[in-house]
Design a protein around this motif. Structure first.
Motif, PDB file in Angstrom:
ATOM      1  N   LEU A 154      -3.080   2.406  -1.496  1.00 28.21           N
ATOM      2  CA  LEU A 154      -1.814   3.369  -2.394  1.00 28.21           C
ATOM      3  C   LEU A 154      -0.483   2.035  -2.182  1.00 28.21           C
ATOM      4  CD1 LEU A 154      -2.034   6.044  -3.428  1.00 28.21           C
ATOM      5  CD2 LEU A 154      -2.433   4.192  -5.289  1.00 28.21           C
ATOM      6  N   SER A 155      -0.589   2.734  -1.103  1.00 25.51           N
ATOM      7  CA  SER A 155       1.362   1.980  -0.439  1.00 25.51           C
ATOM      8  C   SER A 155       1.202  -0.044  -0.062  1.00 25.51           C
ATOM      9  CB  SER A 155       0.927   2.445   1.042  1.00 25.51           C
ATOM     10  OG  SER A 155       0.079   2.254   2.022  1.00 25.51           O
ATOM     11  N   TRP A 178       9.191   0.125  -0.501  1.00 24.38           N
ATOM     12  CA  TRP A 178       9.927  -0.148   0.713  1.00 24.38           C
ATOM     13  C   TRP A 178      10.997  -1.177   0.364  1.00 24.38           C
ATOM     14  CZ3 TRP A 178       4.866   1.181   1.074  1.00 24.38           C
ATOM     15  CH2 TRP A 178       4.264   2.170   2.100  1.00 24.38           C
ATOM     16  N   GLN A 179      11.042  -1.618  -1.139  1.00 20.72           N
ATOM     17  CA  GLN A 179      11.835  -2.885  -0.945  1.00 20.72           C
ATOM     18  C   GLN A 179      12.402  -2.957  -2.972  1.00 20.72           C
ATOM     19  OE1 GLN A 179       9.477  -6.468  -2.077  1.00 20.72           O
ATOM     20  NE2 GLN A 179       8.531  -7.076   0.355  1.00 20.72           N
ATOM     21  N   GLY A 180      12.183  -1.420  -2.967  1.00 25.10           N
ATOM     22  CA  GLY A 180      13.235  -0.874  -3.787  1.00 25.10           C
ATOM     23  C   GLY A 180      13.363  -1.960  -5.684  1.00 25.10           C
ATOM     24  N   CYS A 181      11.969  -2.921  -5.449  1.00 24.51           N
ATOM     25  CA  CYS A 181      11.913  -3.283  -7.176  1.00 24.51           C
ATOM     26  C   CYS A 181      11.162  -2.665  -7.778  1.00 24.51           C
ATOM     27  CB  CYS A 181      11.089  -4.672  -6.227  1.00 24.51           C
ATOM     28  SG  CYS A 181      11.504  -5.892  -4.802  1.00 24.51           S
TER      29      CYS A 181
END
Length: 103
Positions: free
Chosen positions: A20-21, A29-32
């Motif tokens: 999943l990660s 982690w990149q906020g996209c």
């Protein structure tokens, strides 16, 4: 539950979380925002997000159901549009309590 079964269970759960990660790396982690394969040219993003935004704004700020909007063409029955999901319980709660962009 014996130790070997518990160990196998932990390995499966850890592998699933790792998968999943990896899949959702840009979102976590990149906020996209993750969207379709055409990167923003899809109807799901270009049409549905503004409709949901208008529905959430109407419900949260004005306390009324979004029967009609004049922002699309000569007018549009926003409440009847299925993609806005106004009466879907998992959408209605965020519409009432979250900012419109996050609902």
């Amino acid at each position: 539950m014996n130790k070997s079964l518990f160990k196998e269970y932990c390995i499966v759960v850890a592998g699933f979380l790792l998968l999943l990660s990896i899949v959702f790396y840009p979102a976590f982690w990149q906020g996209c925002m993750i969207y379709g394969e055409d990167e923003g040219g899809s109807d799901s993003f270009d049409l549905n997000v503004p409709r949901r935004y208008l529905a959430a704004e109407s419900i949260r700020n004005y306390g009324e159901l979004p029967f009609w909007t004049s922002y699309f063409g000569s007018g549009f029955p926003l409440l009847e549009e299925g993609e806005t999901a106004v009466f879907y319980p998992l959408s209605l709660v965020p519409y009432c309590f979250l900012q419109a962009l996050f609902a």
